[in-house]
Design a protein around this motif. Structure first.
Motif, PDB file in Angstrom:
ATOM      1  N   LEU A  16      29.199  -1.912 -40.783  1.00 28.67           N
ATOM      2  CA  LEU A  16      30.104  -3.455 -40.733  1.00 28.67           C
ATOM      3  C   LEU A  16      29.363  -4.044 -41.005  1.00 28.67           C
ATOM      4  O   LEU A  16      28.520  -4.714 -41.789  1.00 28.67           O
ATOM      5  CB  LEU A  16      29.120  -3.095 -38.547  1.00 28.67           C
ATOM      6  CG  LEU A  16      30.061  -4.765 -38.068  1.00 28.67           C
ATOM      7  CD1 LEU A  16      31.011  -4.637 -38.134  1.00 28.67           C
ATOM      8  CD2 LEU A  16      28.896  -4.928 -37.229  1.00 28.67           C
ATOM      9  N   HIS A  17      30.249  -5.144 -41.708  1.00 27.99           N
ATOM     10  CA  HIS A  17      30.368  -6.352 -42.420  1.00 27.99           C
ATOM     11  C   HIS A  17      31.141  -7.696 -41.675  1.00 27.99           C
ATOM     12  O   HIS A  17      31.812  -8.038 -41.290  1.00 27.99           O
ATOM     13  CB  HIS A  17      30.979  -6.444 -43.697  1.00 27.99           C
ATOM     14  CG  HIS A  17      30.332  -7.387 -44.638  1.00 27.99           C
ATOM     15  ND1 HIS A  17      31.127  -8.127 -45.514  1.00 27.99           N
ATOM     16  CD2 HIS A  17      29.791  -8.866 -44.464  1.00 27.99           C
ATOM     17  CE1 HIS A  17      30.905  -9.452 -45.993  1.00 27.99           C
ATOM     18  NE2 HIS A  17      29.668  -9.224 -45.286  1.00 27.99           N
ATOM     19  N   LEU A  18      29.714  -8.652 -40.841  1.00 33.94           N
ATOM     20  CA  LEU A  18      29.581  -9.722 -40.349  1.00 33.94           C
ATOM     21  C   LEU A  18      29.842 -11.223 -41.073  1.00 33.94           C
ATOM     22  O   LEU A  18      28.678 -10.774 -42.111  1.00 33.94           O
ATOM     23  CB  LEU A  18      29.268 -10.145 -39.244  1.00 33.94           C
ATOM     24  CG  LEU A  18      28.861  -8.846 -38.310  1.00 33.94           C
ATOM     25  CD1 LEU A  18      28.007  -9.394 -36.931  1.00 33.94           C
ATOM     26  CD2 LEU A  18      30.450  -8.593 -37.899  1.00 33.94           C
ATOM     27  N   LYS A  19      30.816 -12.245 -41.585  1.00 33.30           N
ATOM     28  CA  LYS A  19      30.325 -12.876 -42.127  1.00 33.30           C
ATOM     29  C   LYS A  19      29.434 -13.736 -41.229  1.00 33.30           C
ATOM     30  O   LYS A  19      29.762 -13.757 -39.914  1.00 33.30           O
ATOM     31  CB  LYS A  19      31.814 -13.861 -42.333  1.00 33.30           C
ATOM     32  CG  LYS A  19      32.602 -12.629 -43.677  1.00 33.30           C
ATOM     33  CD  LYS A  19      33.958 -12.766 -43.830  1.00 33.30           C
ATOM     34  CE  LYS A  19      35.496 -13.446 -42.815  1.00 33.30           C
ATOM     35  NZ  LYS A  19      35.272 -12.495 -41.779  1.00 33.30           N
ATOM     36  N   PRO A  20      29.380 -14.730 -41.679  1.00 30.91           N
ATOM     37  CA  PRO A  20      28.746 -16.407 -41.022  1.00 30.91           C
ATOM     38  C   PRO A  20      29.115 -17.020 -40.504  1.00 30.91           C
ATOM     39  O   PRO A  20      30.472 -17.434 -40.422  1.00 30.91           O
ATOM     40  CB  PRO A  20      28.578 -17.351 -42.827  1.00 30.91           C
ATOM     41  CG  PRO A  20      28.040 -16.359 -43.658  1.00 30.91           C
ATOM     42  CD  PRO A  20      29.266 -15.120 -43.484  1.00 30.91           C
ATOM     43  N   LEU A  80      22.424 -13.453 -33.626  1.00 32.64           N
ATOM     44  CA  LEU A  80      22.486 -12.898 -31.788  1.00 32.64           C
ATOM     45  C   LEU A  80      23.188 -12.237 -30.942  1.00 32.64           C
ATOM     46  O   LEU A  80      24.113 -11.652 -31.865  1.00 32.64           O
ATOM     47  CB  LEU A  80      23.058 -14.458 -31.091  1.00 32.64           C
ATOM     48  CG  LEU A  80      22.887 -14.770 -29.819  1.00 32.64           C
ATOM     49  CD1 LEU A  80      21.333 -14.163 -29.196  1.00 32.64           C
ATOM     50  CD2 LEU A  80      23.413 -16.172 -28.982  1.00 32.64           C
ATOM     51  N   LEU A  81      22.657 -11.045 -30.756  1.00 35.99           N
ATOM     52  CA  LEU A  81      22.286 -10.080 -30.224  1.00 35.99           C
ATOM     53  C   LEU A  81      22.811  -9.778 -29.005  1.00 35.99           C
ATOM     54  O   LEU A  81      22.383 -10.421 -27.548  1.00 35.99           O
ATOM     55  CB  LEU A  81      21.963  -8.708 -30.478  1.00 35.99           C
ATOM     56  CG  LEU A  81      21.440  -8.235 -32.115  1.00 35.99           C
ATOM     57  CD1 LEU A  81      20.712  -7.314 -32.579  1.00 35.99           C
ATOM     58  CD2 LEU A  81      23.028  -8.157 -32.648  1.00 35.99           C
ATOM     59  N   LEU A  82      23.898  -9.828 -27.995  1.00 29.16           N
ATOM     60  CA  LEU A  82      24.013 -10.096 -26.654  1.00 29.16           C
ATOM     61  C   LEU A  82      24.333  -8.257 -26.330  1.00 29.16           C
ATOM     62  O   LEU A  82      25.421  -7.996 -26.317  1.00 29.16           O
ATOM     63  CB  LEU A  82      25.117 -11.171 -25.992  1.00 29.16           C
ATOM     64  CG  LEU A  82      25.164 -12.310 -26.180  1.00 29.16           C
ATOM     65  CD1 LEU A  82      25.651 -13.140 -26.732  1.00 29.16           C
ATOM     66  CD2 LEU A  82      23.485 -13.191 -26.161  1.00 29.16           C
ATOM     67  N   THR A 119      27.414 -19.289 -23.095  1.00 29.69           N
ATOM     68  CA  THR A 119      27.524 -18.478 -24.431  1.00 29.69           C
ATOM     69  C   THR A 119      28.472 -18.906 -25.099  1.00 29.69           C
ATOM     70  O   THR A 119      28.025 -19.289 -26.697  1.00 29.69           O
ATOM     71  CB  THR A 119      27.529 -17.426 -24.286  1.00 29.69           C
ATOM     72  OG1 THR A 119      26.494 -16.860 -23.011  1.00 29.69           O
ATOM     73  CG2 THR A 119      27.591 -16.252 -25.223  1.00 29.69           C
ATOM     74  N   ASN A 120      29.525 -18.864 -24.684  1.00 28.41           N
ATOM     75  CA  ASN A 120      30.084 -20.104 -25.725  1.00 28.41           C
ATOM     76  C   ASN A 120      30.652 -20.947 -26.446  1.00 28.41           C
ATOM     77  O   ASN A 120      30.354 -21.503 -27.909  1.00 28.41           O
ATOM     78  CB  ASN A 120      31.832 -20.108 -24.736  1.00 28.41           C
ATOM     79  CG  ASN A 120      32.834 -19.097 -26.248  1.00 28.41           C
ATOM     80  OD1 ASN A 120      32.914 -18.356 -26.989  1.00 28.41           O
ATOM     81  ND2 ASN A 120      33.966 -18.863 -25.506  1.00 28.41           N
ATOM     82  N   SER A 121      29.336 -22.162 -25.689  1.00 35.46           N
ATOM     83  CA  SER A 121      29.320 -23.351 -25.879  1.00 35.46           C
ATOM     84  C   SER A 121      27.897 -23.244 -27.228  1.00 35.46           C
ATOM     85  O   SER A 121      28.245 -24.127 -27.795  1.00 35.46           O
ATOM     86  CB  SER A 121      28.667 -24.315 -24.509  1.00 35.46           C
ATOM     87  OG  SER A 121      28.456 -25.512 -25.557  1.00 35.46           O
ATOM     88  N   ILE A 122      27.058 -22.340 -26.900  1.00 38.35           N
ATOM     89  CA  ILE A 122      26.220 -22.387 -27.683  1.00 38.35           C
ATOM     90  C   ILE A 122      25.933 -21.856 -29.468  1.00 38.35           C
ATOM     91  O   ILE A 122      26.204 -22.375 -30.063  1.00 38.35           O
ATOM     92  CB  ILE A 122      24.568 -21.597 -27.104  1.00 38.35           C
ATOM     93  CG1 ILE A 122      24.373 -22.064 -25.972  1.00 38.35           C
ATOM     94  CG2 ILE A 122      23.700 -21.633 -28.098  1.00 38.35           C
ATOM     95  CD1 ILE A 122      23.139 -21.778 -24.784  1.00 38.35           C
ATOM     96  N   VAL A 123      27.194 -20.639 -29.121  1.00 36.75           N
ATOM     97  CA  VAL A 123      27.514 -20.176 -30.266  1.00 36.75           C
ATOM     98  C   VAL A 123      28.007 -21.223 -30.965  1.00 36.75           C
ATOM     99  O   VAL A 123      28.005 -21.397 -32.412  1.00 36.75           O
ATOM    100  CB  VAL A 123      27.995 -18.257 -30.061  1.00 36.75           C
ATOM    101  CG1 VAL A 123      28.818 -18.173 -31.164  1.00 36.75           C
ATOM    102  CG2 VAL A 123      26.852 -17.659 -28.921  1.00 36.75           C
ATOM    103  N   LYS A 124      28.887 -21.780 -30.750  1.00 36.06           N
ATOM    104  CA  LYS A 124      30.098 -22.602 -31.171  1.00 36.06           C
ATOM    105  C   LYS A 124      29.116 -23.760 -31.721  1.00 36.06           C
ATOM    106  O   LYS A 124      29.395 -24.648 -33.238  1.00 36.06           O
ATOM    107  CB  LYS A 124      30.868 -22.942 -30.782  1.00 36.06           C
ATOM    108  CG  LYS A 124      32.134 -21.671 -30.268  1.00 36.06           C
ATOM    109  CD  LYS A 124      33.809 -22.493 -29.490  1.00 36.06           C
ATOM    110  CE  LYS A 124      34.379 -21.379 -29.050  1.00 36.06           C
ATOM    111  NZ  LYS A 124      35.857 -22.031 -28.187  1.00 36.06           N
ATOM    112  N   HIS A 154      26.084 -24.028 -32.564  1.00 36.19           N
ATOM    113  CA  HIS A 154      25.506 -23.705 -33.648  1.00 36.19           C
ATOM    114  C   HIS A 154      25.498 -23.137 -34.741  1.00 36.19           C
ATOM    115  O   HIS A 154      24.715 -22.089 -35.902  1.00 36.19           O
ATOM    116  CB  HIS A 154      23.888 -23.203 -32.991  1.00 36.19           C
ATOM    117  CG  HIS A 154      23.219 -23.829 -32.273  1.00 36.19           C
ATOM    118  ND1 HIS A 154      23.429 -25.208 -32.429  1.00 36.19           N
ATOM    119  CD2 HIS A 154      23.134 -23.879 -31.047  1.00 36.19           C
ATOM    120  CE1 HIS A 154      21.762 -26.068 -31.595  1.00 36.19           C
ATOM    121  NE2 HIS A 154      22.551 -25.267 -30.753  1.00 36.19           N
ATOM    122  N   LYS A 155      27.549 -22.611 -34.586  1.00 33.99           N
ATOM    123  CA  LYS A 155      27.741 -21.490 -35.910  1.00 33.99           C
ATOM    124  C   LYS A 155      27.177 -20.397 -35.386  1.00 33.99           C
ATOM    125  O   LYS A 155      26.167 -19.768 -37.167  1.00 33.99           O
ATOM    126  CB  LYS A 155      28.263 -21.797 -37.266  1.00 33.99           C
ATOM    127  CG  LYS A 155      28.804 -23.564 -36.865  1.00 33.99           C
ATOM    128  CD  LYS A 155      29.219 -24.275 -38.218  1.00 33.99           C
ATOM    129  CE  LYS A 155      30.414 -24.985 -38.134  1.00 33.99           C
ATOM    130  NZ  LYS A 155      29.721 -26.362 -36.749  1.00 33.99           N
TER     131      LYS A 155
END
Length: 261
Positions: free
Chosen positions: A27-31, A167-169, A188-193, A195-196
């Motif tokens: 698995l490769h996740l980009k920033p 972040l792992l949910l 969750t959506n708000s915080i993730v967006k 702080h990217k």
């Protein structure tokens, strides 16, 4: 940002209880990637999270986070860079401590009997106000008196107070009633967006998997059998996702808990 290469893990090897939990996971996740993960019970979702967090040594493979190989890094050292939420709202916070003491602990300033500065208290109030749950006016209240949704929202705030690399949910809304779960997902959506934050979210709700994030992963028998990018998932419905799972794994998704969500 996150790169898993050929991660394998077999528990109780050589015994009648031998179980291959992860089988060549790559698995490769980009920033800034936000990937949701779907899979039946035993597919390897939580085990993959445990491998990332260092809860056990993998049999093969490597874990690279933000360009650093952390394959042999200890759990507490990884925890400084990885935030994690669990299905159980009781995990991740100290029930006997107040809200502000828990936040102080998350900020690395101690907990009970520690000195909380005016600046920290103002920062905590400001962040809590974003949750829209009135917790900013209850900072002296023990966390054990909060509802499940309030406690999970607080734990999310604690996990992201100092922005983590990852972040792992892990089904963090599964134990909540539908209305509360929707509120926590909005937060969750708000915080993730905001702080990217690079994020992986396991969910049993296939519609949530499609609605949130920019990638959908599906796991089966310890492998990632499907990786759908943002463009490919546009316009997909739950039935489409079920069809794609069958194409990728060679069998139908058989988890009632997922299918009934």
């Amino acid at each position: 940002m996150l790169k898993l290469t050929n991660i394998t893990k077999t528990f109780n090897a050589g015994t009648v209880n031998e179980k291959t939990a992860l089988s060549g996971v790559n698995l490769h996740l980009k920033p800034g990637d936000f990937a949701t993960i779907i899979g039946s019970n035993g597919a390897g979702k939580s085990t993959m999270f445990n491998a990332i967090c260092g809860d056990f040594m993998t049999d093969t493979g490597s874990v690279v986070l933000d360009g650093e190989d952390i394959t042999f890094t200890k759990v507490h050292e990884r925890a400084r860079r990885i935030g994690r939420l669990f299905q159980d709202p009781m995990r991740g916070s100290a029930p006997g401590m107040s809200i502000e003491e828990n936040l102080s602990l998350a900020a690395g300033h101690g907990g009970w009997f520690s000195s909380i500065s005016k600046e920290d208290r103002a920062r905590f109030r400001e962040r809590l106000a974003l949750l829209g749950m009135g917790l900013e006016d209850r900072m002296k209240q023990p966390v054990g008196l909060l509802s499940g949704g309030q406690r999970q929202a607080l734990t999310l705030m604690m996990a992201t107070l100092d922005v983590p690399k990852l972040l792992l949910l892990d089904e963090h809304t599964a134990a909540l009633d539908p209305a509360t779960a929707e509120k926590v997902l909005e937060i969750t959506n708000s915080i993730v967006k905001e702080h990217k934050i690079t994020t992986l979210m396991v969910t049993h709700n296939m519609q949530n998997a499609l609605d949130m994030g920019n990638r959908v992963l599906m796991m089966d028998s310890g492998k990632i059998v499907l990786d759908i990018d943002e463009e490919a998932k546009k316009g997909l419905g739950v039935n489409d996702l079920l069809d794609k799972f069958k194409e990728g794994s060679g069998k139908a998704l058989d988890n009632d808990r997922i299918l009934l969500s």
